[in-house]
Design a protein around this motif. Structure first.
Motif, PDB file in Angstrom:
ATOM      1  N   VAL A  72       0.613  -1.270   0.120  1.00 27.38           N
ATOM      2  CA  VAL A  72       0.111  -0.256   0.725  1.00 27.38           C
ATOM      3  C   VAL A  72       0.793   1.514   0.438  1.00 27.38           C
ATOM      4  CG1 VAL A  72      -1.638   1.183   1.797  1.00 27.38           C
ATOM      5  CG2 VAL A  72      -1.605  -1.191   0.862  1.00 27.38           C
ATOM      6  N   ASN A  73       1.960   0.813   0.658  1.00 27.12           N
ATOM      7  CA  ASN A  73       3.077   2.427   0.963  1.00 27.12           C
ATOM      8  C   ASN A  73       4.116   2.722  -0.753  1.00 27.12           C
ATOM      9  OD1 ASN A  73       1.894   3.328   3.362  1.00 27.12           O
ATOM     10  ND2 ASN A  73       3.613   1.460   4.797  1.00 27.12           N
ATOM     11  N   ALA A  74       3.871   1.523  -1.357  1.00 30.90           N
ATOM     12  CA  ALA A  74       4.475   1.599  -2.461  1.00 30.90           C
ATOM     13  C   ALA A  74       3.365   2.067  -3.289  1.00 30.90           C
ATOM     14  CB  ALA A  74       5.292   0.144  -3.004  1.00 30.90           C
ATOM     15  N   GLY A  75       2.294   2.155  -2.906  1.00 34.02           N
ATOM     16  CA  GLY A  75       1.688   2.140  -4.080  1.00 34.02           C
ATOM     17  C   GLY A  75       0.261   1.465  -5.120  1.00 34.02           C
ATOM     18  N   SER A  92      -6.414 -21.300   0.341  1.00 33.91           N
ATOM     19  CA  SER A  92      -5.024 -20.508   0.379  1.00 33.91           C
ATOM     20  C   SER A  92      -5.076 -19.074   0.086  1.00 33.91           C
ATOM     21  CB  SER A  92      -4.282 -21.948   0.420  1.00 33.91           C
ATOM     22  OG  SER A  92      -3.078 -21.430   1.180  1.00 33.91           O
ATOM     23  N   VAL A  93      -5.191 -19.241  -1.318  1.00 32.19           N
ATOM     24  CA  VAL A  93      -4.887 -18.016  -1.446  1.00 32.19           C
ATOM     25  C   VAL A  93      -6.086 -16.972  -1.431  1.00 32.19           C
ATOM     26  CG1 VAL A  93      -4.966 -17.017  -4.206  1.00 32.19           C
ATOM     27  CG2 VAL A  93      -3.893 -18.944  -3.809  1.00 32.19           C
ATOM     28  N   GLU A  94      -7.303 -17.769  -1.361  1.00 30.27           N
ATOM     29  CA  GLU A  94      -8.345 -16.483  -1.011  1.00 30.27           C
ATOM     30  C   GLU A  94      -8.576 -16.027   0.519  1.00 30.27           C
ATOM     31  OE1 GLU A  94     -11.757 -17.887  -2.623  1.00 30.27           O
ATOM     32  OE2 GLU A  94     -11.507 -17.273  -4.524  1.00 30.27           O
ATOM     33  N   SER A  95      -8.022 -17.491   1.235  1.00 27.48           N
ATOM     34  CA  SER A  95      -7.803 -16.701   2.463  1.00 27.48           C
ATOM     35  C   SER A  95      -6.696 -15.798   2.831  1.00 27.48           C
ATOM     36  CB  SER A  95      -7.856 -17.978   3.464  1.00 27.48           C
ATOM     37  OG  SER A  95      -6.998 -19.045   3.319  1.00 27.48           O
ATOM     38  N   THR A  96      -5.967 -16.047   2.476  1.00 22.17           N
ATOM     39  CA  THR A  96      -4.872 -15.102   2.492  1.00 22.17           C
ATOM     40  C   THR A  96      -4.933 -13.918   2.602  1.00 22.17           C
ATOM     41  OG1 THR A  96      -2.646 -16.820   2.098  1.00 22.17           O
ATOM     42  CG2 THR A  96      -2.234 -14.812   1.605  1.00 22.17           C
ATOM     43  N   ASN A  97      -5.580 -13.796   1.320  1.00 21.48           N
ATOM     44  CA  ASN A  97      -5.498 -12.164   0.784  1.00 21.48           C
ATOM     45  C   ASN A  97      -7.723 -11.846   1.059  1.00 21.48           C
ATOM     46  OD1 ASN A  97      -3.798 -12.084  -0.985  1.00 21.48           O
ATOM     47  ND2 ASN A  97      -4.693 -12.998  -2.320  1.00 21.48           N
ATOM     48  N   LYS A  98      -7.869 -12.288   2.266  1.00 18.91           N
ATOM     49  CA  LYS A  98      -9.002 -12.200   2.817  1.00 18.91           C
ATOM     50  C   LYS A  98      -8.814 -10.614   3.379  1.00 18.91           C
ATOM     51  CE  LYS A  98     -13.101 -13.782   5.488  1.00 18.91           C
ATOM     52  NZ  LYS A  98     -13.922 -15.074   5.852  1.00 18.91           N
ATOM     53  N   HIS A  99      -8.246 -10.511   4.226  1.00 16.19           N
ATOM     54  CA  HIS A  99      -8.049  -9.194   4.745  1.00 16.19           C
ATOM     55  C   HIS A  99      -8.449  -7.912   3.933  1.00 16.19           C
ATOM     56  CE1 HIS A  99      -7.728  -6.677   7.872  1.00 16.19           C
ATOM     57  NE2 HIS A  99      -6.175  -5.726   7.654  1.00 16.19           N
ATOM     58  N   GLY A 104     -10.293  -2.934   1.380  1.00 16.66           N
ATOM     59  CA  GLY A 104     -10.138  -2.269  -0.488  1.00 16.66           C
ATOM     60  C   GLY A 104      -9.125  -1.263  -0.392  1.00 16.66           C
ATOM     61  N   ASP A 105      -7.797  -0.938   0.686  1.00 18.78           N
ATOM     62  CA  ASP A 105      -6.846  -0.614   0.049  1.00 18.78           C
ATOM     63  C   ASP A 105      -5.937  -0.788  -1.074  1.00 18.78           C
ATOM     64  OD1 ASP A 105      -7.101   0.201   2.602  1.00 18.78           O
ATOM     65  OD2 ASP A 105      -5.308  -0.370   3.660  1.00 18.78           O
ATOM     66  N   ILE A 106      -6.376  -1.849  -1.195  1.00 22.49           N
ATOM     67  CA  ILE A 106      -5.711  -2.986  -2.931  1.00 22.49           C
ATOM     68  C   ILE A 106      -6.996  -3.492  -2.897  1.00 22.49           C
ATOM     69  CG2 ILE A 106      -4.250  -4.072  -3.889  1.00 22.49           C
ATOM     70  CD1 ILE A 106      -2.229  -3.865  -1.529  1.00 22.49           C
ATOM     71  N   GLU A 107      -7.420  -2.481  -4.542  1.00 20.84           N
ATOM     72  CA  GLU A 107      -8.350  -3.947  -5.305  1.00 20.84           C
ATOM     73  C   GLU A 107      -7.417  -5.331  -5.915  1.00 20.84           C
ATOM     74  OE1 GLU A 107     -12.327  -2.894  -8.218  1.00 20.84           O
ATOM     75  OE2 GLU A 107     -11.075  -1.618  -8.341  1.00 20.84           O
ATOM     76  N   ILE A 108      -8.621  -6.332  -5.042  1.00 22.85           N
ATOM     77  CA  ILE A 108      -8.264  -7.850  -5.188  1.00 22.85           C
ATOM     78  C   ILE A 108      -9.220  -8.402  -6.165  1.00 22.85           C
ATOM     79  CG2 ILE A 108      -7.524  -9.960  -4.243  1.00 22.85           C
ATOM     80  CD1 ILE A 108      -6.754  -8.199  -2.151  1.00 22.85           C
ATOM     81  N   GLN A 109      -9.429  -9.371  -6.958  1.00 20.86           N
ATOM     82  CA  GLN A 109      -9.877  -9.557  -8.673  1.00 20.86           C
ATOM     83  C   GLN A 109      -9.343 -10.973  -8.752  1.00 20.86           C
ATOM     84  OE1 GLN A 109     -13.446  -8.732  -8.803  1.00 20.86           O
ATOM     85  NE2 GLN A 109     -13.029  -7.492  -7.678  1.00 20.86           N
ATOM     86  N   TYR A 110      -9.923 -11.946  -8.996  1.00 20.35           N
ATOM     87  CA  TYR A 110      -9.314 -13.735  -8.835  1.00 20.35           C
ATOM     88  C   TYR A 110      -9.891 -13.612 -10.139  1.00 20.35           C
ATOM     89  CZ  TYR A 110      -8.537 -13.055  -3.809  1.00 20.35           C
ATOM     90  OH  TYR A 110      -8.525 -13.098  -2.535  1.00 20.35           O
TER      91      TYR A 110
END
Length: 128
Positions: A72-75, A92-99, A104-110
């Protein structure tokens, strides 16, 4: 296999995680992708986890507690993940990124295919 690359045409950092990675291996790939973000100024990362087996608990905690705040700090603003077909790898992948996905600081899509992931990342152009 190259684990970290830069796509200068799409202005995206590419990171590839495969197999069952030990903590130090996982951490090295993630740190290298962040170094490329800082070096290039790109804000989008395409993460290929399609061949990952599972992410160790230690790696999950490190990603959430250390890597995501640095990203987030790196943009970093957008991350597209190519998810595994394997059920345990996908969870495993989805639970790692869940938080981070919830924050919402980084928008994540699968995605299940690279073409769709790249299309989504291209649609997320930064406004100057």
């Amino acid at each position: 296999m190259r684990t970290n690359q830069v796509d200068i045409v799409s202005r995206v950092v590419l990171a590839t995680f495969e197999g069952f990675l030990k903590y130090h291996e996982f951490k090295q790939i993630a740190e290298n992708s962040l170094a490329l973000v800082q070096e290039t100024g790109y804000s989008k990362i395409l993460v290929d986890t399609s061949k990952i087996k599972v992410i160790q608990k230690e790696s999950q905690e490190w990603i959430n507690n250390e890597w995501f705040p640095k990203a987030v700090n790196a943009g970093v603003t957008h991350m597209a993940f190519l998810i595994p077909q394997d059920y345990f790898g996908k969870v495993s992948v989805e639970s790692t990124n869940k938080h981070m996905a919830q924050r919402g600081d980084i928008e994540i899509q699968y995605f299940t295919d690279e073409k769709s992931a790249r299309r989504w990342l291209r649609s997320k152009t930064q406004l100057a």
